[in-house]
Design a protein around this motif. Structure first.
Motif, mmCIF file in Angstrom:
data_model
loop_
_atom_site.group_PDB
_atom_site.id
_atom_site.type_symbol
_atom_site.label_atom_id
_atom_site.label_comp_id
_atom_site.label_asym_id
_atom_site.label_seq_id
_atom_site.Cartn_x
_atom_site.Cartn_y
_atom_site.Cartn_z
ATOM 1 N N UNK A 15 4.956 58.274 -7.972
ATOM 2 C CA UNK A 15 3.813 58.421 -8.867
ATOM 3 C C UNK A 15 4.235 58.942 -10.217
ATOM 4 N N UNK A 16 3.237 59.169 -11.065
ATOM 5 C CA UNK A 16 3.506 59.757 -12.365
ATOM 6 C C UNK A 16 4.143 58.845 -13.369
ATOM 7 N N UNK A 17 4.077 57.543 -13.156
ATOM 8 C CA UNK A 17 4.689 56.590 -14.075
ATOM 9 C C UNK A 17 3.628 55.934 -14.951
ATOM 10 N N UNK A 18 3.920 55.848 -16.228
ATOM 11 C CA UNK A 18 3.043 55.178 -17.180
ATOM 12 C C UNK A 18 3.160 53.667 -16.999
ATOM 13 N N UNK A 19 2.020 52.979 -17.052
ATOM 14 C CA UNK A 19 2.016 51.522 -16.944
ATOM 15 C C UNK A 19 1.033 50.938 -17.944
ATOM 16 N N UNK A 20 1.497 49.998 -18.733
ATOM 17 C CA UNK A 20 0.576 49.230 -19.546
ATOM 18 C C UNK A 20 -0.236 48.306 -18.638
ATOM 19 N N UNK A 21 -1.414 47.855 -19.079
ATOM 20 C CA UNK A 21 -2.227 46.951 -18.254
ATOM 21 C C UNK A 21 -1.434 45.730 -17.806
ATOM 22 N N UNK A 22 -1.559 45.402 -16.533
ATOM 23 C CA UNK A 22 -0.900 44.227 -15.986
ATOM 24 C C UNK A 22 0.480 44.481 -15.421
ATOM 25 N N UNK A 23 1.021 45.685 -15.588
ATOM 26 C CA UNK A 23 2.356 46.001 -15.069
ATOM 27 C C UNK A 23 2.231 46.444 -13.616
#
Length: 227
Positions: A15-23
């Motif tokens: 957890x704790x990971x940044x994701x742009x939309x669709x990733x």
């Protein structure tokens, strides 16, 4: 006597990971492969590693934490941006390569290649929003090219770690790797609940024989392959 296959009752997704939309959001498959990589004592400073189809960069970050030089590849610019951001906030350095197998091979060879490819059988061709998991009618649309290209990705003593579901036929992967000149073995297994993608097409998967009626879990497998 060969080493026993490690059975993980239910690997916890990082957890704790940044994701742009669709990733792609890291799930049980990512967690299982990450745990196998973490237990390989050879991975560390002086090695060159690649995370193919990096998504949010979860595997690349784990490899970079060992001190290894890491290249993260993906066809998605949003995925690469997400992986870069996640590495930066952790004060880690990873190289970025946009593209598929050809681009990854051109940036190689590598001592360790980690890959969590799309492997879910799909009734329709993958589109941009589903290409992180849809893998053709047999779930092997990307696994087969990966197995064939594996020797070009690895240096003489390189190792490939591949995670997939048994739905997409682990024996076929082993045969394909053998045809490419690599020996492989299963090094980890985990039984996990169906995720939203599999649950959403359960009728299709059951009718095609990928899962049995009444099943609510699938088996994930990590393969280790080398010359």
């Amino acid at each position: 006597m060969s080493a026993p296959v490690r059975a993980d009752p239910q690997p916890r997704p990082p957890g704790g990971l940044f994701r742009l939309p669709g990733v792609y959001r890291p799930q049980h498959d990512t967690a299982l492969l990450a745990s196998v990589l973490a237990e390989d004592p050879r991975i560390g400073p002086g090695l060159r590693c690649a995370d193919l189809g990096t998504g949010s960069g979860a595997l690349a970050i784990g490899l970079a934490r060992t001190g290894a030089a890491v290249v993260a590849t993906d066809v998605s610019s949003r995925a690469l941006a997400s992986a870069w951001a996640n590495a930066v906030v952790r004060a880690l350095r990873i190289g970025l390569v946009r593209g598929g197998l050809t681009a990854a091979a051109a940036a190689g060879p590598y001592d360790v290649v980690a890959v969590n490819p799309p492997y879910v059988p799909s009734p329709a061709p993958a589109v941009r929003s589903t290409r992180a998991w849809d893998a053709g009618p047999d779930g092997r649309e990307l696994i087969d090219p990966l197995c064939a290209a594996a020797p070009a990705l690895l240096n003489r003593n390189g190792v490939l770690y591949l995670v997939q579901s048994t739905m997409s036929d682990v024996d076929k992967s082993r045969h394909a790797l053998a045809a490419a000149g690599l020996r492989s073995k299963v090094v980890a297994r985990a039984e996990v609940p169906f995720g939203p993608v599999v649950s959403g097409r359960l009728r299709y998967l059951t009718e095609r024989g990928f899962v049995r009626p009444g099943d609510r879990t699938e088996e994930l497998v990590v393969l280790r392959a080398a010359r």
